[in-house]
Design a protein around this motif. Sequence first.
Motif, short mmCIF file in Angstrom:
data_model
loop_
_atom_site.label_atom_id
_atom_site.label_comp_id
_atom_site.label_asym_id
_atom_site.label_seq_id
_atom_site.Cartn_x
_atom_site.Cartn_y
_atom_site.Cartn_z
N GLU A 1 -71.44 82.51 58.21
CA GLU A 1 -70.42 82.04 57.29
C GLU A 1 -70.02 83.22 56.41
OE1 GLU A 1 -69.99 78.56 53.86
OE2 GLU A 1 -71.95 79.34 54.39
N SER A 2 -68.69 83.45 56.28
CA SER A 2 -68.24 84.57 55.43
C SER A 2 -67.61 84.02 54.17
CB SER A 2 -67.22 85.41 56.19
OG SER A 2 -67.85 85.99 57.31
N ILE A 3 -68.03 84.55 53.05
CA ILE A 3 -67.44 84.15 51.76
C ILE A 3 -67.08 85.41 50.99
CG2 ILE A 3 -67.79 82.93 49.57
CD1 ILE A 3 -69.77 81.13 50.95
N THR A 4 -65.84 85.46 50.49
CA THR A 4 -65.45 86.55 49.62
C THR A 4 -65.32 86.02 48.20
OG1 THR A 4 -64.33 87.72 51.39
CG2 THR A 4 -63.69 88.30 49.14
N TYR A 5 -66.20 86.48 47.31
CA TYR A 5 -66.12 86.12 45.91
C TYR A 5 -65.17 87.13 45.25
CZ TYR A 5 -70.47 83.90 47.38
OH TYR A 5 -71.41 83.17 48.06
N ILE B 1 -78.34 88.16 55.25
CA ILE B 1 -77.17 88.36 54.40
C ILE B 1 -76.70 89.80 54.59
CG2 ILE B 1 -76.34 88.49 52.01
CD1 ILE B 1 -78.42 86.39 51.28
N VAL B 2 -75.40 89.97 54.79
CA VAL B 2 -74.83 91.32 54.83
C VAL B 2 -73.66 91.37 53.85
CG1 VAL B 2 -73.82 93.16 56.24
CG2 VAL B 2 -75.45 91.56 57.26
N VAL B 3 -73.67 92.37 52.98
CA VAL B 3 -72.56 92.60 52.05
C VAL B 3 -71.59 93.57 52.70
CG1 VAL B 3 -71.95 93.58 49.81
CG2 VAL B 3 -73.98 92.13 50.02
N ASP B 4 -70.31 93.27 52.62
CA ASP B 4 -69.24 94.12 53.17
C ASP B 4 -69.51 94.48 54.64
OD1 ASP B 4 -66.95 95.65 53.39
OD2 ASP B 4 -67.73 97.34 52.22
N VAL C 1 -69.39 88.66 51.58
CA VAL C 1 -70.74 88.35 52.05
C VAL C 1 -70.69 87.58 53.36
CG1 VAL C 1 -72.98 87.38 51.46
CG2 VAL C 1 -71.45 88.16 49.64
N GLU C 2 -71.53 87.99 54.29
CA GLU C 2 -71.70 87.23 55.53
C GLU C 2 -73.13 86.66 55.53
OE1 GLU C 2 -70.12 88.45 59.66
OE2 GLU C 2 -72.27 88.90 59.67
N TYR C 3 -73.21 85.33 55.55
CA TYR C 3 -74.51 84.64 55.60
C TYR C 3 -74.80 84.26 57.05
CZ TYR C 3 -73.80 84.04 50.55
OH TYR C 3 -73.58 84.26 49.21
#
Length: 772
Positions: free
Chosen positions: A707-711, A736-739, A697-699
Amino acid sequence: MNKIKYCFASVLFLFAAVTFAQETEEEKEREPGHMNQNRFKQMYEEFATPNTYRSASGAPGPDYYQQQADYKMDITLDDKNAKLYGEETITYTNNSPDNLEFLWVQLDQNVRAKDSKSPLRNGGGVNFAYRASSFVQTYVTEAFDGGFNIDWIKDAAGNNLSFTVNQTMMRVNIPQPLKAGESMSFSIKWWYNINDRPNDGGRSGYEYYPEDGNRDYTIAQFFPRMAHYSDNEGWQNHQFWGNGEFALPFGDYEVNITVPADHIVDATGVLQNRKEVFSKDMIKRYEQAKKSYDKPVVIVTQEEATAKESSFSEKTKTWRFKTESQAPVRDFAFASSRKYIMDAQAVKMGNRDVMAVSLYPKEGNPLWEEYSTKAVVQTLQTYSKFTFDYPYNKAISVSAKSIGMEYPMICFNFGRPNPDGTVSDRTKFGMISVIIHEVGHNYFPMIVNSDERQWGWMDEGLDTFMQYLTEQEFGENFPAAVAPNDQYPSRRGEPSKIVPYMAGEQDFISPIMSNPENVYQLGNNAYGKPATALNILRETVMGRELFDHAFKTYAQRWMFKHPSPEDFFRTMEDASAVDLDWYWRGWFYSTDYVDIGVKEVKKYYVTSKVTQQMQEYMDARNLTEADLPPLVYLVDENSEDFNEDLKDKAPSETSQNLKEFMMDNMTADERAQVKEPKFFYEVTFDKPGGIPMPLIVEYSYADGTTESITYPAEIWRKNDTEVKRVISSEKELVGIVVDPKLETADIDTTNNSWPIKDEKSDFDQMKEKVKG
Ligand SMILES: [Zn+2]
């Protein structure tokens, strides 16, 4: 009495606090749409049980064994009549603990026999168009008779052995069982008619050049070969129908090939009589090539090859090849023609040198002299870096119209310029890619010797994955070849390239773990999807360091051995400490696809006032605020509990409990340094696709930062369709963008953004622009 009362009160308090925490946690996970099938369950049911032959770690076990088949062969090529004759002695060593009552030998050429059942296994009606060659083959001419003619089979004492041919398999009936640990030798005399490969099809045969009446021969699976016997399959005697390739034991080979004296030959093994078959000039140039590490040296020139095209020598020469026992082979192939130009270059491999060799007719130039040997060199360098040093003395790329096919040390590759010498990018990159792919097969399955008859992906998938890495390095090392785009245009490997296949109609997709005979779209099933799955595993799931170490461990554990799929799956976990059962289940055992999106974003504020929801919770349990630890309440912007006063305030200003907690537990200094989040968001991510994947996810925030977070993929372990995350921030969330980098082969990206992109307005804007 007092004591008891005290105890009771504290138990009640503890109970309330604990269950409060648990219930709120579980409620969040138990969203609607939750399915009870666990995609993270360990694969005990699917995997074979580990045993003393194959360990639970994925390594060969203490009782691992493999059979050995050594061959001595005399082969004669009758160029005039396009026939191949052979006499071979097989020495078969039974290293298994089993006594073998009979031996199975593969007669692959019988797939081209007149009575072959291979063409009869396919259904289908009339095509709307046919290649002229296949129309002639199917409807005009009588079926070509290309099956084996077996003259005799004799034991070591010269006694005839009886045999039974069942299509492409031959059972040799031996008088006594071959006991565990014993070997036996027997000989076979055979011949067959060689097929016109570009027109009749197949992996072996000749190409005919009508302009000069010559043929070039790329000859493979041309001799009766021992079937593979193993701890996990017994005899692999599943018929050769045409798609499922080969399963073969290792052995040593001594092969003498007699051909017209003006032919150039190369083959599996080390040439034993170079001085007898090379001219003086060729020897001199070959010695130069052995010291040339930066570019190929031409050993047979185009002029020399062209000059021979009209001579057709009546004499013969015998080329002698022998393999080295420290680097056994599972097969043998050769190429022979008077049309061949030859070049070669040396490659450093640890403290050894390996020769990269190319053979091609003038019809292959100028493309082949420019790129073939360079592609061979790059393949040996890249593959060796990721697996083990190439153990053979040479790797040969032979030009062969319209096929790509691999054998130990030698492979046949397509790619020809147009008749006027011009070369399209499609032809150029197609040829470089097929050479990388086929030379790469030396590693998988020639050395890491998987069973191709059963598992196409174990060699094709791993090889196509390595091919992708090699192509990218080729592009970096030869920028002129890939200019002006700077990057090698790999056909397979990038996640986006597999999306159309995985998004396709389910009826026409099979799991990767399928037999190659039984799948639609073999290219996507056994090559593209596993290669992409490994690329994603490396880049997105495991990371390069963990992946590369595990992949190399697998290659080195199973070098010159016979791995099963489980040996690969288990080793990748064993060497990395990454649980991958969910990944194998999703990508290799199912036909699911990846689709993850962002569904909803809700805004929350902190309040002191007990919310309606909290009140209901307490009422249901007969609790008051005093029974619970100090709580901080979050209120949805759209609920009745919300009021405008909560906006733009620090949480400690709107929650008395929070303020008191901070006063009691933090020093003035600590409080001064605290940055209290002003914005709280509950983000709902959904997963319409079956495969769980890391949630990338890129917020984006109002101040322009991201901010990029990979869950980790495990975020889906309790709810397969939907998860929520709380984002607390000092800054306002605006997107918010996923992938965002398209790493996961997500088949539908229209649900990957919040706010939902208004594609229509983009289109309208573009229309406006065009009008303007
Ligand atoms: Zn292949």
